[in-house]
Design a protein around this motif. Structure first.
Motif, PDB file in Angstrom:
ATOM      1  N   GLY A 467    -130.074  17.522  51.601  1.00  0.00           N
ATOM      2  CA  GLY A 467    -129.692  16.983  53.366  1.00  0.00           C
ATOM      3  C   GLY A 467    -130.687  16.484  54.291  1.00  0.00           C
ATOM      4  N   ALA A 468    -131.616  17.258  53.400  1.00  0.00           N
ATOM      5  CA  ALA A 468    -133.629  17.258  54.143  1.00  0.00           C
ATOM      6  C   ALA A 468    -134.014  16.262  53.738  1.00  0.00           C
ATOM      7  CB  ALA A 468    -133.695  18.290  54.026  1.00  0.00           C
ATOM      8  N   VAL A 469    -133.864  15.932  52.905  1.00  0.00           N
ATOM      9  CA  VAL A 469    -134.422  14.308  52.078  1.00  0.00           C
ATOM     10  C   VAL A 469    -133.510  13.279  52.739  1.00  0.00           C
ATOM     11  CG1 VAL A 469    -134.753  12.863  49.632  1.00  0.00           C
ATOM     12  CG2 VAL A 469    -135.367  15.008  50.150  1.00  0.00           C
ATOM     13  N   GLY A 470    -132.608  13.556  52.789  1.00  0.00           N
ATOM     14  CA  GLY A 470    -131.965  12.158  52.678  1.00  0.00           C
ATOM     15  C   GLY A 470    -131.631  11.796  54.074  1.00  0.00           C
ATOM     16  N   LYS A 471    -131.562  12.819  55.164  1.00  0.00           N
ATOM     17  CA  LYS A 471    -132.096  12.737  56.803  1.00  0.00           C
ATOM     18  C   LYS A 471    -133.288  12.069  56.687  1.00  0.00           C
ATOM     19  CE  LYS A 471    -131.780  15.295  61.650  1.00  0.00           C
ATOM     20  NZ  LYS A 471    -132.960  14.168  61.746  1.00  0.00           N
ATOM     21  N   ILE A 472    -134.447  12.352  56.321  1.00  0.00           N
ATOM     22  CA  ILE A 472    -135.484  12.146  56.608  1.00  0.00           C
ATOM     23  C   ILE A 472    -135.689  10.200  56.380  1.00  0.00           C
ATOM     24  CG2 ILE A 472    -138.099  11.854  54.991  1.00  0.00           C
ATOM     25  CD1 ILE A 472    -138.120  14.788  54.795  1.00  0.00           C
ATOM     26  N   LEU A 473    -134.856  10.179  55.156  1.00  0.00           N
ATOM     27  CA  LEU A 473    -135.056   8.709  54.433  1.00  0.00           C
ATOM     28  C   LEU A 473    -133.977   8.101  55.176  1.00  0.00           C
ATOM     29  CD1 LEU A 473    -134.506   8.525  50.856  1.00  0.00           C
ATOM     30  CD2 LEU A 473    -136.153   8.476  51.688  1.00  0.00           C
ATOM     31  N   GLY A 474    -132.645   9.128  55.556  1.00  0.00           N
ATOM     32  CA  GLY A 474    -131.973   7.458  57.073  1.00  0.00           C
ATOM     33  C   GLY A 474    -132.971   7.701  58.354  1.00  0.00           C
ATOM     34  N   ASP A 475    -133.522   8.333  58.860  1.00  0.00           N
ATOM     35  CA  ASP A 475    -134.508   8.297  59.597  1.00  0.00           C
ATOM     36  C   ASP A 475    -135.591   7.207  59.793  1.00  0.00           C
ATOM     37  OD1 ASP A 475    -132.990  10.634  60.894  1.00  0.00           O
ATOM     38  OD2 ASP A 475    -134.137  11.721  61.502  1.00  0.00           O
ATOM     39  N   SER A 476    -135.747   6.838  58.661  1.00  0.00           N
ATOM     40  CA  SER A 476    -136.935   6.272  58.626  1.00  0.00           C
ATOM     41  C   SER A 476    -136.837   4.600  58.061  1.00  0.00           C
ATOM     42  CB  SER A 476    -137.220   6.835  57.272  1.00  0.00           C
ATOM     43  OG  SER A 476    -138.214   7.878  57.187  1.00  0.00           O
ATOM     44  N   GLY A 477    -135.200   4.111  58.249  1.00  0.00           N
ATOM     45  CA  GLY A 477    -134.902   3.252  57.470  1.00  0.00           C
ATOM     46  C   GLY A 477    -134.281   3.070  56.610  1.00  0.00           C
ATOM     47  N   ILE A 478    -134.115   3.561  55.274  1.00  0.00           N
ATOM     48  CA  ILE A 478    -134.146   4.043  53.971  1.00  0.00           C
ATOM     49  C   ILE A 478    -133.212   4.493  53.494  1.00  0.00           C
ATOM     50  CG2 ILE A 478    -135.077   4.171  51.856  1.00  0.00           C
ATOM     51  CD1 ILE A 478    -137.482   3.302  53.531  1.00  0.00           C
ATOM     52  N   ASN A 479    -131.960   2.887  52.573  1.00  0.00           N
ATOM     53  CA  ASN A 479    -130.933   3.056  52.886  1.00  0.00           C
ATOM     54  C   ASN A 479    -130.530   3.535  51.738  1.00  0.00           C
ATOM     55  OD1 ASN A 479    -127.863   2.994  53.656  1.00  0.00           O
ATOM     56  ND2 ASN A 479    -128.105   0.851  51.689  1.00  0.00           N
ATOM     57  N   ILE A 480    -130.094   4.706  51.248  1.00  0.00           N
ATOM     58  CA  ILE A 480    -129.917   5.280  49.577  1.00  0.00           C
ATOM     59  C   ILE A 480    -128.321   4.352  49.058  1.00  0.00           C
ATOM     60  CG2 ILE A 480    -129.134   7.282  48.006  1.00  0.00           C
ATOM     61  CD1 ILE A 480    -130.133   8.280  50.494  1.00  0.00           C
ATOM     62  N   GLY A 481    -128.779   3.402  48.141  1.00  0.00           N
ATOM     63  CA  GLY A 481    -127.837   2.842  47.296  1.00  0.00           C
ATOM     64  C   GLY A 481    -126.652   4.179  46.295  1.00  0.00           C
ATOM     65  N   GLN A 482    -127.770   4.457  45.526  1.00  0.00           N
ATOM     66  CA  GLN A 482    -127.297   4.796  44.712  1.00  0.00           C
ATOM     67  C   GLN A 482    -127.594   6.740  44.651  1.00  0.00           C
ATOM     68  OE1 GLN A 482    -124.640   4.255  42.336  1.00  0.00           O
ATOM     69  NE2 GLN A 482    -124.271   1.860  42.015  1.00  0.00           N
ATOM     70  N   MET A 483    -127.300   7.710  44.276  1.00  0.00           N
ATOM     71  CA  MET A 483    -127.505   9.312  44.030  1.00  0.00           C
ATOM     72  C   MET A 483    -126.799   9.697  43.434  1.00  0.00           C
ATOM     73  SD  MET A 483    -128.302  11.820  46.964  1.00  0.00           S
ATOM     74  CE  MET A 483    -128.684  13.396  46.443  1.00  0.00           C
ATOM     75  N   THR A 484    -127.781  10.545  42.548  1.00  0.00           N
ATOM     76  CA  THR A 484    -127.725  11.476  41.016  1.00  0.00           C
ATOM     77  C   THR A 484    -128.340  12.961  41.490  1.00  0.00           C
ATOM     78  OG1 THR A 484    -126.605  11.747  38.654  1.00  0.00           O
ATOM     79  CG2 THR A 484    -129.096  10.487  39.018  1.00  0.00           C
ATOM     80  N   VAL A 485    -127.625  13.914  40.325  1.00  0.00           N
ATOM     81  CA  VAL A 485    -128.135  15.416  40.332  1.00  0.00           C
ATOM     82  C   VAL A 485    -128.530  15.254  39.492  1.00  0.00           C
ATOM     83  CG1 VAL A 485    -128.964  17.385  42.000  1.00  0.00           C
ATOM     84  CG2 VAL A 485    -128.401  15.328  43.103  1.00  0.00           C
ATOM     85  N   GLY A 486    -129.382  16.377  38.371  1.00  0.00           N
ATOM     86  CA  GLY A 486    -129.272  17.281  37.364  1.00  0.00           C
ATOM     87  C   GLY A 486    -129.966  19.039  37.616  1.00  0.00           C
ATOM     88  N   ARG A 487    -129.306  19.233  37.073  1.00  0.00           N
ATOM     89  CA  ARG A 487    -129.933  20.780  38.016  1.00  0.00           C
ATOM     90  C   ARG A 487    -129.952  21.684  35.956  1.00  0.00           C
ATOM     91  NH1 ARG A 487    -126.089  24.621  41.425  1.00  0.00           N
ATOM     92  NH2 ARG A 487    -124.659  24.359  39.799  1.00  0.00           N
ATOM     93  N   ASP A 488    -130.808  22.793  35.649  1.00  0.00           N
ATOM     94  CA  ASP A 488    -130.801  23.508  34.644  1.00  0.00           C
ATOM     95  C   ASP A 488    -129.594  25.036  34.891  1.00  0.00           C
ATOM     96  OD1 ASP A 488    -132.141  24.763  36.114  1.00  0.00           O
ATOM     97  OD2 ASP A 488    -134.054  24.967  35.242  1.00  0.00           O
ATOM     98  N   GLY A 489    -129.262  24.845  36.009  1.00  0.00           N
ATOM     99  CA  GLY A 489    -128.899  25.918  36.212  1.00  0.00           C
ATOM    100  C   GLY A 489    -128.437  26.292  37.827  1.00  0.00           C
ATOM    101  N   PRO A 490    -127.229  26.984  38.483  1.00  0.00           N
ATOM    102  CA  PRO A 490    -127.405  27.517  39.727  1.00  0.00           C
ATOM    103  C   PRO A 490    -129.207  28.370  40.278  1.00  0.00           C
ATOM    104  CG  PRO A 490    -125.566  27.974  39.228  1.00  0.00           C
ATOM    105  CD  PRO A 490    -126.313  27.427  37.683  1.00  0.00           C
ATOM    106  N   ALA A 491    -129.299  27.164  40.938  1.00  0.00           N
ATOM    107  CA  ALA A 491    -130.662  28.447  41.808  1.00  0.00           C
ATOM    108  C   ALA A 491    -132.151  28.147  40.742  1.00  0.00           C
ATOM    109  CB  ALA A 491    -130.513  30.236  42.385  1.00  0.00           C
ATOM    110  N   GLY A 492    -131.182  27.442  40.379  1.00  0.00           N
ATOM    111  CA  GLY A 492    -132.846  26.934  38.860  1.00  0.00           C
ATOM    112  C   GLY A 492    -134.105  25.869  39.608  1.00  0.00           C
ATOM    113  N   THR A 493    -133.636  24.934  38.882  1.00  0.00           N
ATOM    114  CA  THR A 493    -134.410  23.824  39.088  1.00  0.00           C
ATOM    115  C   THR A 493    -134.011  22.835  38.971  1.00  0.00           C
ATOM    116  OG1 THR A 493    -136.990  24.729  37.869  1.00  0.00           O
ATOM    117  CG2 THR A 493    -136.866  22.392  38.430  1.00  0.00           C
ATOM    118  N   ALA A 494    -133.948  21.796  39.746  1.00  0.00           N
ATOM    119  CA  ALA A 494    -133.113  20.885  39.918  1.00  0.00           C
ATOM    120  C   ALA A 494    -134.139  19.039  39.677  1.00  0.00           C
ATOM    121  CB  ALA A 494    -132.118  20.432  40.713  1.00  0.00           C
TER     122      ALA A 494
END
Length: 527
Positions: A467-494
């Motif tokens: 959410g924080a990254v998305g807000k920074i981009l939105g406030d700066s006029g950067i539109n997100i066309g696609q997004m994906t997330v991968g992680r190695d486990g809950p509370a790990g590295t993503a």
């Protein structure tokens, strides 16, 4: 078959064309409409900088197979339109190397010994020897910014002047620099310790304005700066200030942001410590003969034998229907891998074809991936399917290709691994619905189309980061066309990867890093 030469070409080149047995017409000074009227008769078109090959001309070129540019730059050719029509575009990038290197040396010597200023003074009837006292190169330090083909030739020549040579080139292996007597270091040290600096980098987003006021202030007060590479690498307003206020002692420039100079640039001509020439780096009889001879030979071989050299847009025809859709994917994987690796030398590229691709001829796909890696190293206009392997060899990049029959999730997958020192990245991609897709990075799995510029962030998995990254981009006029997330486990590295519609500035990227709590955030200029 017929060949049209629409710009002046040396007699040596014309003789080769005529001796080939292919009819040749020389018609110079044609307008766009005049060229459109006759281009349908020709299989080959040879140009220099005077002819602009537009989409309109290419659309009228019913039988045209090749456009040959006698020289390096192809900004006067609509390359995408030519590619779309299956017309090969060739140039002669190596023909000017010696001339550019010699001109660099000439500019250095002219600047050190005040030759242009003394010449002008003597022609005014003056005799002011003490005013034009110069400096020797003997024992001085030469800083080479971009130790490539031209920079390397400059180094070879100036070794004879007993100069100590240091260089900045993040893509050149140490052993290659060592072989020509150049000690590689970072840009800041080159700027701080060099008595004379010569620039030989391509003009890229990363190199535009790379020499500005902060860099000038790092230099010695007696430093001299020479640029026979590309206009725009040095900020011209800051160059004026640095020379006017004697932040450095002098400069010699052959290339400019605007050519011919615009009104705003003409203030530079008022300076008495700036040597200037009007982009003469390649303007020698020998270079002009070489470009004419090389382009004539290349065009003839292609028309007669189908042999390709110096190609800007290698033809897709070398790929079969099963592998052709994977060529954009392979190149995109290379671009992505290079850009998340940053400005560090790449030691090796390993590419593995999994699943159905394992039974195919994948050589052109490997070259496509290599082209993607090199695109932001030497400039997209300087690397293609023909020269990618030789450039990689010169950069010390070992290339290996392997195949594996298993591809558990997708019918075909390309796995690309690059190594840079002790670090490495492994990217995985596939194609479905004719769209190249990134489906994994290192141990993380996800899926996102590779159709637009991208933002990559590796971070500690925690609530609120996305959410924080998305807000920074939105406030700066950067539109997100696609997004994906991968992680190695809950509370790990993503890892989050976004497809974005606008470019991200370095300042905005720093804000993304701060918001994600991770320094590992990169903008990937994919398109």
């Amino acid at each position: 078959m017929k060949i049209l030469v629409s710009d002046p070409l040396s007699e040596e080149g014309l003789k080769i064309l005529r001796d080939s047995g292919i009819p040749v017409d020389v018609k110079t000074g044609l307008s766009e409409d005049e060229l459109c009227e006759i281009i349908g008769e020709y299989d080959g078109l040879i140009i220099r900088s005077g002819t602009t090959v537009t989409k309109k001309i290419l659309d009228a070129a019913r039988g045209l197979r090749v456009v040959g540019r006698a020289g390096v730059g192809v900004d006067n050719v609509d390359v995408p339109a030519a590619t779309e029509k299956g017309i090969l575009v060739m140039n002669t990038p190596a023909a000017n190397i010696i001339s550019a290197a010699e001109h660099s040396c000439a500019m250095i010597l002219s600047l050190c010994r005040n030759i242009p200023f003394a010449h002008e003074s003597l022609h005014r009837g003056e005799w002011k020897r003490s005013k034009f006292t110069g400096v020797e190169l003997n024992g001085k330090t030469l800083g080479i910014i971009g130790v490539g083909r031209v920079g390397g030739e400059v180094a070879k020549r100036l070794r004879a002047f007993n100069m100590t040579m240091v260089g900045y080139d993040p893509f050149l292996p140490k052993e290659v620099a060592d072989s020509i007597g150049v000690r590689l270091t970072d840009l800041e040290e080159v700027l701080r310790i060099s008595d004379v600096m010569t620039i030989h980098t391509p003009l890229l987003p990363e190199t535009r304005n790379m020499i500005s006021i902060p860099q000038f202030k790092m230099m010695k007060p007696g430093a001299l700066l020479v640029n026979v590479a590309r206009g725009g690498i040095v900020n011209e307003d800051d160059l004026y200030t640095a020379l006017k206020e004697k932040v450095i002692a002098g400069a010699a420039f052959d290339v400019w942001c605007s050519e011919p100079l615009c009104e705003a640039e003409k203030k530079l001509l008022e300076l008495d410590n700036l040597v200037t020439t009007p982009h003469l780096g390649a303007s020698t009889v020998e270079a002009q003969e070489r470009v004419a001879v090389e382009i004539a030979e290349q065009v003839i071989r292609y028309l007669k034998e189908g042999s390709i050299a110096g190609a800007i847009n290698a033809p897709r025809g070398k790929l079969d229907p099963d592998t052709a859709p994977f060529a954009p994917l392979a190149e995109n994987l290379g671009v992505f891998a290079h850009q998340i690796n940053g400005n560090r030398p790449i030691n090796s590229m390993e590419i593995t074809y999994c699943g159905e691709l394992a039974d195919k001829n994948t050589k052109m796909l490997t070259i496509s991936a290599l082209t993607g890696i090199l695109r932001n190293v030497v400039g997209s206009e300087n690397v293609n399917a023909i020269n990618a392997q030789s450039i990689a060899k010169g950069k010390g990049i070992a290339v290996t290709e392997s195949k594996r029959e298993d591809s558990p999730v997708y019918s075909s997958t390309i796995e690309l691994k690059i190594a840079s020192g002790k670090d490495s990245y492994v990217l995985r991609g596939t194609v479905f619905a004719n769209i190249p897709r990134l489906v994994g990075l290192d141990e993380y799995s996800f899926e996102i189309p590779m159709e637009q510029d991208m933002l990559y962030v590796r971070y500690k998995d925690a609530p609120g980061v996305i959410g924080a990254v998305g807000k920074i981009l939105g406030d700066s006029g950067i539109n997100i066309g696609q997004m994906t997330v991968g992680r190695d486990g809950p509370a790990g590295t993503a890892i989050m990867v976004m497809g974005i519609d606008q470019a991200i500035t370095p300042e905005l990227l720093e804000r993304v890093r701060a918001a994600s709590g991770s320094p590992d955030a990169k903008f990937v200029d994919l398109v």
